[in-house]
Design a protein around this motif. Sequence first.
Motif, PDB file in Angstrom:
ATOM      1  N   ALA A 350       1.339  -1.370   0.207  1.00 29.38           N
ATOM      2  CA  ALA A 350       0.167   0.456   0.030  1.00 29.38           C
ATOM      3  C   ALA A 350       0.975   1.402  -0.087  1.00 29.38           C
ATOM      4  O   ALA A 350       0.605   2.327  -0.577  1.00 29.38           O
ATOM      5  CB  ALA A 350      -0.999  -0.048   1.323  1.00 29.38           C
ATOM      6  N   ALA A 351       1.919   1.485   0.702  1.00 30.65           N
ATOM      7  CA  ALA A 351       2.812   2.263   1.038  1.00 30.65           C
ATOM      8  C   ALA A 351       3.057   2.562  -0.539  1.00 30.65           C
ATOM      9  O   ALA A 351       3.309   4.270  -0.908  1.00 30.65           O
ATOM     10  CB  ALA A 351       4.336   1.902   2.250  1.00 30.65           C
ATOM     11  N   PHE A 352       4.029   1.890  -1.194  1.00 30.17           N
ATOM     12  CA  PHE A 352       4.709   1.918  -2.737  1.00 30.17           C
ATOM     13  C   PHE A 352       2.894   2.513  -3.614  1.00 30.17           C
ATOM     14  O   PHE A 352       2.921   3.437  -4.574  1.00 30.17           O
ATOM     15  CB  PHE A 352       4.893   0.543  -3.566  1.00 30.17           C
ATOM     16  N   LEU A 353       1.772   2.121  -3.662  1.00 26.39           N
ATOM     17  CA  LEU A 353       0.784   2.820  -4.299  1.00 26.39           C
ATOM     18  C   LEU A 353       0.516   4.341  -4.002  1.00 26.39           C
ATOM     19  O   LEU A 353       0.136   4.780  -4.865  1.00 26.39           O
ATOM     20  CB  LEU A 353      -0.654   1.412  -3.592  1.00 26.39           C
ATOM     21  N   PHE A 354       0.778   4.665  -3.073  1.00 29.04           N
ATOM     22  CA  PHE A 354       0.626   5.824  -2.623  1.00 29.04           C
ATOM     23  C   PHE A 354       1.393   6.939  -2.391  1.00 29.04           C
ATOM     24  O   PHE A 354       1.229   8.130  -2.559  1.00 29.04           O
ATOM     25  CB  PHE A 354       0.235   5.959  -0.842  1.00 29.04           C
ATOM     26  N   LEU A 355       2.988   6.728  -2.958  1.00 22.02           N
ATOM     27  CA  LEU A 355       3.685   6.864  -3.553  1.00 22.02           C
ATOM     28  C   LEU A 355       3.508   7.159  -4.778  1.00 22.02           C
ATOM     29  O   LEU A 355       5.177   8.331  -5.209  1.00 22.02           O
ATOM     30  CB  LEU A 355       5.152   6.353  -2.825  1.00 22.02           C
ATOM     31  N   GLY A 356       3.028   6.645  -5.500  1.00 20.89           N
ATOM     32  CA  GLY A 356       2.899   6.895  -6.805  1.00 20.89           C
ATOM     33  C   GLY A 356       3.547   5.619  -7.627  1.00 20.89           C
ATOM     34  O   GLY A 356       4.652   4.819  -6.969  1.00 20.89           O
ATOM     35  N   THR A 357       3.703   5.605  -8.810  1.00 23.14           N
ATOM     36  CA  THR A 357       4.403   4.665  -9.587  1.00 23.14           C
ATOM     37  C   THR A 357       5.762   5.119 -10.371  1.00 23.14           C
ATOM     38  O   THR A 357       6.083   4.095 -10.964  1.00 23.14           O
ATOM     39  CB  THR A 357       3.063   4.285 -11.203  1.00 23.14           C
ATOM     40  N   GLU A 358       5.942   6.141 -10.338  1.00 19.29           N
ATOM     41  CA  GLU A 358       6.956   6.819 -10.055  1.00 19.29           C
ATOM     42  C   GLU A 358       8.674   6.028 -10.048  1.00 19.29           C
ATOM     43  O   GLU A 358       9.412   5.872 -11.104  1.00 19.29           O
ATOM     44  CB  GLU A 358       7.190   8.466  -9.830  1.00 19.29           C
ATOM     45  N   VAL A 359       8.181   5.507  -8.902  1.00 21.71           N
ATOM     46  CA  VAL A 359       9.502   4.179  -8.665  1.00 21.71           C
ATOM     47  C   VAL A 359       9.797   3.438  -9.551  1.00 21.71           C
ATOM     48  O   VAL A 359      11.011   3.028  -9.737  1.00 21.71           O
ATOM     49  CB  VAL A 359       8.938   3.657  -7.076  1.00 21.71           C
ATOM     50  N   ILE A 360       8.561   2.483 -10.322  1.00 25.35           N
ATOM     51  CA  ILE A 360       8.865   2.088 -11.573  1.00 25.35           C
ATOM     52  C   ILE A 360       9.785   2.832 -13.057  1.00 25.35           C
ATOM     53  O   ILE A 360      10.411   1.794 -13.299  1.00 25.35           O
ATOM     54  CB  ILE A 360       7.688   1.316 -12.431  1.00 25.35           C
ATOM     55  N   ALA A 361       9.846   3.827 -12.971  1.00 21.58           N
ATOM     56  CA  ALA A 361      10.829   4.128 -13.864  1.00 21.58           C
ATOM     57  C   ALA A 361      12.292   4.382 -13.734  1.00 21.58           C
ATOM     58  O   ALA A 361      13.372   4.181 -14.593  1.00 21.58           O
ATOM     59  CB  ALA A 361      10.600   5.875 -13.919  1.00 21.58           C
ATOM     60  N   PHE A 362      11.951   3.535 -12.367  1.00 21.47           N
ATOM     61  CA  PHE A 362      14.112   3.047 -11.765  1.00 21.47           C
ATOM     62  C   PHE A 362      14.540   1.870 -11.610  1.00 21.47           C
ATOM     63  O   PHE A 362      15.314   1.206 -11.327  1.00 21.47           O
ATOM     64  CB  PHE A 362      14.189   4.290 -10.147  1.00 21.47           C
ATOM     65  N   VAL A 363      13.414   0.849 -12.060  1.00 26.87           N
ATOM     66  CA  VAL A 363      13.168  -0.454 -12.002  1.00 26.87           C
ATOM     67  C   VAL A 363      14.458  -1.097 -13.108  1.00 26.87           C
ATOM     68  O   VAL A 363      13.633  -0.870 -14.385  1.00 26.87           O
ATOM     69  CB  VAL A 363      12.601  -0.870 -10.862  1.00 26.87           C
ATOM     70  N   PRO A 364      15.380  -1.620 -13.055  1.00 31.83           N
ATOM     71  CA  PRO A 364      15.293  -2.109 -14.810  1.00 31.83           C
ATOM     72  C   PRO A 364      14.597  -3.345 -15.291  1.00 31.83           C
ATOM     73  O   PRO A 364      14.235  -3.578 -14.047  1.00 31.83           O
ATOM     74  CB  PRO A 364      16.788  -2.826 -13.953  1.00 31.83           C
ATOM     75  N   LYS A 365      14.649  -3.138 -16.570  1.00 33.11           N
ATOM     76  CA  LYS A 365      13.576  -4.098 -16.936  1.00 33.11           C
ATOM     77  C   LYS A 365      14.467  -5.898 -16.904  1.00 33.11           C
ATOM     78  O   LYS A 365      13.504  -6.633 -16.734  1.00 33.11           O
ATOM     79  CB  LYS A 365      13.714  -3.712 -18.787  1.00 33.11           C
ATOM     80  N   PRO A 366      15.967  -5.281 -17.267  1.00 30.70           N
ATOM     81  CA  PRO A 366      15.717  -7.052 -17.098  1.00 30.70           C
ATOM     82  C   PRO A 366      15.858  -7.337 -15.713  1.00 30.70           C
ATOM     83  O   PRO A 366      15.571  -8.903 -15.712  1.00 30.70           O
ATOM     84  CB  PRO A 366      17.433  -6.716 -17.321  1.00 30.70           C
ATOM     85  N   LEU A 367      15.670  -6.481 -14.370  1.00 26.59           N
ATOM     86  CA  LEU A 367      15.294  -7.759 -12.982  1.00 26.59           C
ATOM     87  C   LEU A 367      13.966  -7.632 -13.340  1.00 26.59           C
ATOM     88  O   LEU A 367      13.610  -8.790 -12.650  1.00 26.59           O
ATOM     89  CB  LEU A 367      15.821  -6.155 -12.041  1.00 26.59           C
ATOM     90  N   LEU A 368      13.080  -7.047 -13.474  1.00 29.17           N
ATOM     91  CA  LEU A 368      11.465  -7.898 -13.465  1.00 29.17           C
ATOM     92  C   LEU A 368      11.736  -9.321 -15.306  1.00 29.17           C
ATOM     93  O   LEU A 368      10.728  -9.632 -14.738  1.00 29.17           O
ATOM     94  CB  LEU A 368      10.323  -6.661 -14.232  1.00 29.17           C
ATOM     95  N   GLY A 369      11.965  -8.364 -15.625  1.00 26.75           N
ATOM     96  CA  GLY A 369      11.825  -9.529 -16.826  1.00 26.75           C
ATOM     97  C   GLY A 369      13.186 -10.536 -16.368  1.00 26.75           C
ATOM     98  O   GLY A 369      12.324 -11.800 -16.211  1.00 26.75           O
ATOM     99  N   GLY A 370      13.779 -10.967 -15.988  1.00 23.57           N
ATOM    100  CA  GLY A 370      14.761 -11.610 -15.079  1.00 23.57           C
ATOM    101  C   GLY A 370      13.403 -12.698 -13.857  1.00 23.57           C
ATOM    102  O   GLY A 370      13.375 -14.185 -13.767  1.00 23.57           O
ATOM    103  N   LEU A 371      12.900 -11.807 -12.912  1.00 21.77           N
ATOM    104  CA  LEU A 371      11.489 -12.779 -12.212  1.00 21.77           C
ATOM    105  C   LEU A 371      10.771 -13.378 -13.495  1.00 21.77           C
ATOM    106  O   LEU A 371      10.321 -14.716 -12.477  1.00 21.77           O
ATOM    107  CB  LEU A 371      11.752 -11.617 -11.774  1.00 21.77           C
ATOM    108  N   LEU A 372      10.200 -12.591 -14.474  1.00 19.62           N
ATOM    109  CA  LEU A 372       9.553 -13.198 -14.624  1.00 19.62           C
ATOM    110  C   LEU A 372      10.465 -14.735 -15.461  1.00 19.62           C
ATOM    111  O   LEU A 372       9.359 -16.202 -15.174  1.00 19.62           O
ATOM    112  CB  LEU A 372       9.313 -12.520 -16.313  1.00 19.62           C
ATOM    113  N   PHE A 373      11.421 -14.889 -16.148  1.00 25.51           N
ATOM    114  CA  PHE A 373      11.812 -15.727 -16.478  1.00 25.51           C
ATOM    115  C   PHE A 373      12.158 -16.665 -15.425  1.00 25.51           C
ATOM    116  O   PHE A 373      12.218 -17.387 -15.472  1.00 25.51           O
ATOM    117  CB  PHE A 373      13.112 -15.318 -16.929  1.00 25.51           C
ATOM    118  N   TYR A 374      12.515 -16.416 -14.247  1.00 26.92           N
ATOM    119  CA  TYR A 374      12.996 -18.011 -13.279  1.00 26.92           C
ATOM    120  C   TYR A 374      11.353 -18.415 -12.519  1.00 26.92           C
ATOM    121  O   TYR A 374      10.856 -19.680 -12.537  1.00 26.92           O
ATOM    122  CB  TYR A 374      13.544 -17.028 -11.875  1.00 26.92           C
ATOM    123  N   ILE A 375       9.800 -17.389 -11.907  1.00 27.82           N
ATOM    124  CA  ILE A 375       9.106 -18.025 -12.243  1.00 27.82           C
ATOM    125  C   ILE A 375       8.868 -19.108 -13.248  1.00 27.82           C
ATOM    126  O   ILE A 375       8.202 -20.274 -12.989  1.00 27.82           O
ATOM    127  CB  ILE A 375       7.746 -16.878 -12.486  1.00 27.82           C
TER     128      ILE A 375
END
Length: 733
Positions: A350-375
């Motif tokens: 919820a804290a991330f929800l209220f802080l806004g989605t701007e934080v995603i702009a700093f998340v590396p794509k390979p990090l999220l893609g790698g997590l999807l690859f892992y799953i």
Amino acid sequence: MISKYFNRSVQSPVFPNILAGLISGLVCVTYSLSFAALIFSGSLSTHLSAGIYSALISATIVGIAVALKSSFTCAIAGPDSNTSAILALMASAIASQLSNAPSLLPTVWTMLVISSIVSGIFLIGLNYLQLGQFVRFIPYPVIGGFLAGAGWLIIRGGFVVTTGIALEFENFSALFHLSHLLHWLSAAGFALLLKLVLSRYNHYLVVPAFLLAGFVLTYLVLGSMGISLEQARAEDWLFSASSINQQESFTGLPSVLQIDWRVLWKEIPSLLAMMCVLALSTLLNATGLELISQQDIDINRELKTCGVANLAAGIGGGMVGFLSFNRSVLNRSAGATGRLSGIVASLFCAAFLFLGTEVIAFVPKPLLGGLLFYIGLNSLIEWLYNARKRLPTIEYTLIILILVIIAGSGFLQGVGAGLVIACLIFAVNYSRTPLIHSEMFGNNRPSNFERSFQQQRILRQQGQQIYILCLRGYIFFGTSNTFLNHVRDVLARAKTPIRYLVFDFHLINGLDSSAVSSFVKLRRFAQQQDLHLVFTHLPPELERQFIQNDCLKVEDDPICRRFPDLDRGIEWCEEQILKAIQLRRRRFLPLTLQIPELLMLSKEETRQFMSYLEPLQIPENHILFTPGAAADTLYFLENGQMSLLSQSTSGEPKRVRTLSSGTVLGEVEFYQDSVRLVSAIADKGSSLYCLSKQNLQAMQKNHPQLAAAFHQFIAHLLAERLFSSTHSNVEQQ
């Protein structure tokens, strides 16, 4: 109510639960971002902020509801891979039809909301109707094939997240272009390394540490190479800030009017499939947590909790979420002991929800893609490698086939084909289960109608005219034809012509139309061969089917007879055999003429034996003895008919045995010195001879050779009855 659960939860150590909740919350946020990126990929990537909001709303609302009400006190819930893979397919299908039209985002958003609300109502309905257990009837290989297919779809989504290009044959050359190759190889390397470390060190801090390390390492590499944030976003290493930061409105009349309901309607089959997947995943995860925690988990309670949570999340704009097995185990391993940990994890989202989605702009794509690859890799390894060792070849092959169809044609086609093939495999395997529970001839299984010894001798000689089949299970197209051929084969090989076919249905669950057709053929065959068909224990529904298909006639059927139980059916067949040899027309034999043959006595010995007996005449319906009466007398039934009755659990009298002229009754209790266990009533006027214990003792003293002959006769009689009783017990098992 929340305060009640919160107060109860803080009775456990607070700090370990808060720490575990923060760790689990970090993982939940990362998973939510990954699933949002999976669903809002490709042409939808410019609307990723909408997906992040939807995922975090679900992680918050579903997470808090499940944390408070789940049977598992360390439960973590939110968006998960199985449902997200289907939601991604639905979103992709909508995007392919609407492209970049203004109605694209409102339609996809509405799809997410409706999916959550309808799925919640579905789970609540399953709980209300107590149907949770029926979801487990889905064949295990189909579940495995679906999970393997979901893993493949998630890996495909990982390619789209990291490169923006779908994993398809025509895109292979583009994926191996250096700029794209570096993106998905770095994601794949992250996934493989995470899998390798977790396979050796399954610690709850591994996943959070990898996520943080991946984040830090990405920025260290970018800094060492002198690449700025704007350049990293331009080269697709980071998400575009211009698309992430925009605040999109999903409410209000303009957005509602832009929803393309026609396109949504086409996604109903996928929605129905996702509802089933949601229910099944909830049950499987709950069952897995039950084994891990060694505590009882109420399946229907989990369905209700998940249903209410999804209903609330959908109203709030969230996507589908449910109880997570992996994150709940991680939470427990991190030191969680109560519900507070799940609440903290949800509040972290919820804290991330209220802080806004701007934080995603700093998340590396390979990090999220790698997590999807892992799953996805985890799922493929489980169902393509590990399953090979524990599943039969045909079931493992079905998993491979479902995966290939999902990869080549689509999710619904793969699961649908898997269900059809699994049903065919089941039908073939079930058809190999013998339909015939037991089979015997009438000389080995006489009825409980006890006849004179002369009649018994005739029936032992002629009993092979009666062929008895005790059936079991469900009669369907896979077993009915084999059964019919077996009956014909027995009739052809029988040395003594068979005239009576007795079928007992008390172990039959039902039959289909092809099975009814087989019995219609059997009736025609019986008519041609002058056979009689006898149906016993025929359930009303089966009887109705037989009558509707002209296998049975309502009245005066010369071919087929039906009786309430097997014993009555065999009794009727015995009567027909005795009538055919004119035995019924003979006048009864007085006991003085029966005794010499039964006891092997001379005339003088017969006269001496009869002197110990006392004659007794009783009218019809006369009760000779009742349960609990002293068993001090044994009876010879010279003429007439008696029935031995016991009381059933319903209170109704139940026939144990019927005795006709020339038989003996009351001998068991007589020899055991016990009381009567059943009642004896005259079905018609009868004449008997009584042997009291006092007279038997006198016989043993004065004529011991007569007493020895009598004891030998009784021993033979009891052996015959024990043999008959044993066969009756075997056929009922």
